[in-house]
Enzyme design. Structure first.
Site, mmCIF file in Angstrom:
data_model
loop_
_atom_site.group_PDB
_atom_site.id
_atom_site.type_symbol
_atom_site.label_atom_id
_atom_site.label_comp_id
_atom_site.label_asym_id
_atom_site.label_seq_id
_atom_site.Cartn_x
_atom_site.Cartn_y
_atom_site.Cartn_z
ATOM 1 N N CYS A 1 -70.792 -6.227 6.717
ATOM 2 C CA CYS A 1 -72.430 -5.367 6.638
ATOM 3 C C CYS A 1 -73.404 -6.043 7.362
ATOM 4 O O CYS A 1 -73.394 -6.032 8.562
ATOM 5 C CB CYS A 1 -72.616 -4.981 5.357
ATOM 6 S SG CYS A 1 -73.666 -3.351 4.971
ATOM 7 N N ARG B 1 -78.928 6.426 3.250
ATOM 8 C CA ARG B 1 -78.059 5.320 2.885
ATOM 9 C C ARG B 1 -76.784 5.901 2.887
ATOM 10 O O ARG B 1 -76.526 6.879 2.202
ATOM 11 C CB ARG B 1 -78.477 4.604 1.847
ATOM 12 C CG ARG B 1 -79.845 3.746 1.926
ATOM 13 C CD ARG B 1 -79.819 2.709 0.985
ATOM 14 N NE ARG B 1 -79.005 1.579 1.123
ATOM 15 C CZ ARG B 1 -79.094 0.453 2.054
ATOM 16 N NH1 ARG B 1 -80.306 0.557 2.726
ATOM 17 N NH2 ARG B 1 -78.314 -0.523 1.943
ATOM 18 N N HIS C 1 -67.464 -3.739 1.498
ATOM 19 C CA HIS C 1 -68.111 -4.919 0.318
ATOM 20 C C HIS C 1 -67.185 -4.487 -0.702
ATOM 21 O O HIS C 1 -66.136 -3.784 -0.821
ATOM 22 C CB HIS C 1 -69.535 -4.409 0.181
ATOM 23 C CG HIS C 1 -70.489 -4.985 0.814
ATOM 24 N ND1 HIS C 1 -70.664 -6.280 0.805
ATOM 25 C CD2 HIS C 1 -71.630 -4.386 1.580
ATOM 26 C CE1 HIS C 1 -71.783 -6.472 1.605
ATOM 27 N NE2 HIS C 1 -72.487 -5.269 1.940
HETATM 28 N N1 GLN Z 1 -79.688 -3.860 5.667
HETATM 29 C C1 GLN Z 1 -78.431 -3.278 6.287
HETATM 30 C C2 GLN Z 1 -78.462 -1.512 5.813
HETATM 31 O O1 GLN Z 1 -79.049 -1.200 5.073
HETATM 32 C C3 GLN Z 1 -77.287 -3.960 5.804
HETATM 33 C C4 GLN Z 1 -77.013 -3.734 4.082
HETATM 34 C C5 GLN Z 1 -76.135 -4.523 3.699
HETATM 35 O O2 GLN Z 1 -75.610 -5.915 4.331
HETATM 36 N N2 GLN Z 1 -75.300 -4.102 2.589
HETATM 37 O O3 GLN Z 1 -77.709 -1.086 6.654
#
Ligand code: GLN
Length: 250
Positions: free
Chosen positions: A94, A128, A195
């Protein structure tokens, strides 16, 4: 001589947002169960990446944590490029995956510099991308596998023309919710949004990474003794079932 692998864990105190330590724990245990030594080397801001690292790990983080390390990570570009070019394995998850590309532009248009090791760039969108995700992968020719995990990112990652993804999205968003691919791979180096953590529910990938790290350490491709993965396989099935229940892509 007992066999050992050295794992350079970048920014373990900063890029660790979704149980990334679980990935390290799985690698360490699956090595130990086979009598393989595991030297875990935390690498923080200002630290060098050990030149004899057999595997490099970079975890995930929110925009704020990414901003804390981005400049230092770019300063490690040469060490990272040398490690990967020399055949070390790499897993970036990520936020760490995003920072190994050319740049990560957040929702405010603030652009963090990337290492440029992986052939991609990332631009954050309003919505998101969150949920269980299922991929189809073929890391070794003829070995079709699935990867199940959880994704939570604003970033849309776009691979360069001809770049190799980690896999095809069966259910979920993936790199950008548009092109149907997820992650990126160059040789023994993998970047992914999965993840959860990723490795406890995908033991085949943990062993794939261990084999790459051992091949780098020993100069030969070792055969790993098989383990009883009943629990891990159940976890994979449950996670894959949750992703399938989401339906389509994204
Ligand atoms: N900050 C990055 C995003 O929002 C990565 C997020 C994360 O590592 N889960 O895409």
């Amino acid at each position: 001589m007992p066999v050992r692998i050295r794992v350079a864990h970048l920014y373990p105190e900063t890029l660790n947002i979704y149980a990334d330590r679980g990935n390290i724990a799985v690698l360490e245990r699956r090595a130990a169960w086979r009598g393989i030594g595991f030297d875990h080397v935390p690498v923080g801001i200002g630290d060098a990446i050990p030149q004899d690292a057999n595997l490099v790990y970079v975890g995930g983080g929110q925009d704020r944590e990414q901003a804390l390390v981005a400049g230092d990570l770019v300063g490690k570009r040469e060490m990272l490029a040398d490690a990967v070019a020399g055949g070390a394995a790499l897993l970036a998850v990520c936020g760490g995956y995003q920072l190994l590309g050319r740049f990560y532009r957040d929702r405010n248009g603030c652009e963090l510099p990337g290492v440029g090791l992986l052939p991609h760039f990332t631009v954050a969108g309003e919505r998101r991308m969150i949920g269980d995700i299922l991929l189809r992968c073929e890391l070794d020719p003829g070995e079709q596998r699935t990867l199940a995990g959880f994704e939570n990112h604003a970033g849309r990652t776009f691979l360069d023309e001809g770049a190799e993804p980690l896999g095809q999205v069966v259910h979920g968003f993936g790199n950008n919710g548009e092109d149907g691919f997820e992650g990126c791979r160059i040789g023994r180096a993998i970047g992914t949004y999965l993840h959860g953590p990723l490795l406890p529910r995908n033991p085949w990938l943990a062993d794939w990474l261990l084999r790459q790290a051992l091949a780098h350490a020993l100069g030969t491709s070792p055969v790993l003794t098989s383990l009883d993965d009943t629990i891990e396989d159940t976890a994979h099935r449950v996670a894959a079932g949750r992703a399938r229940a989401r339906g389509g892509r994204g």
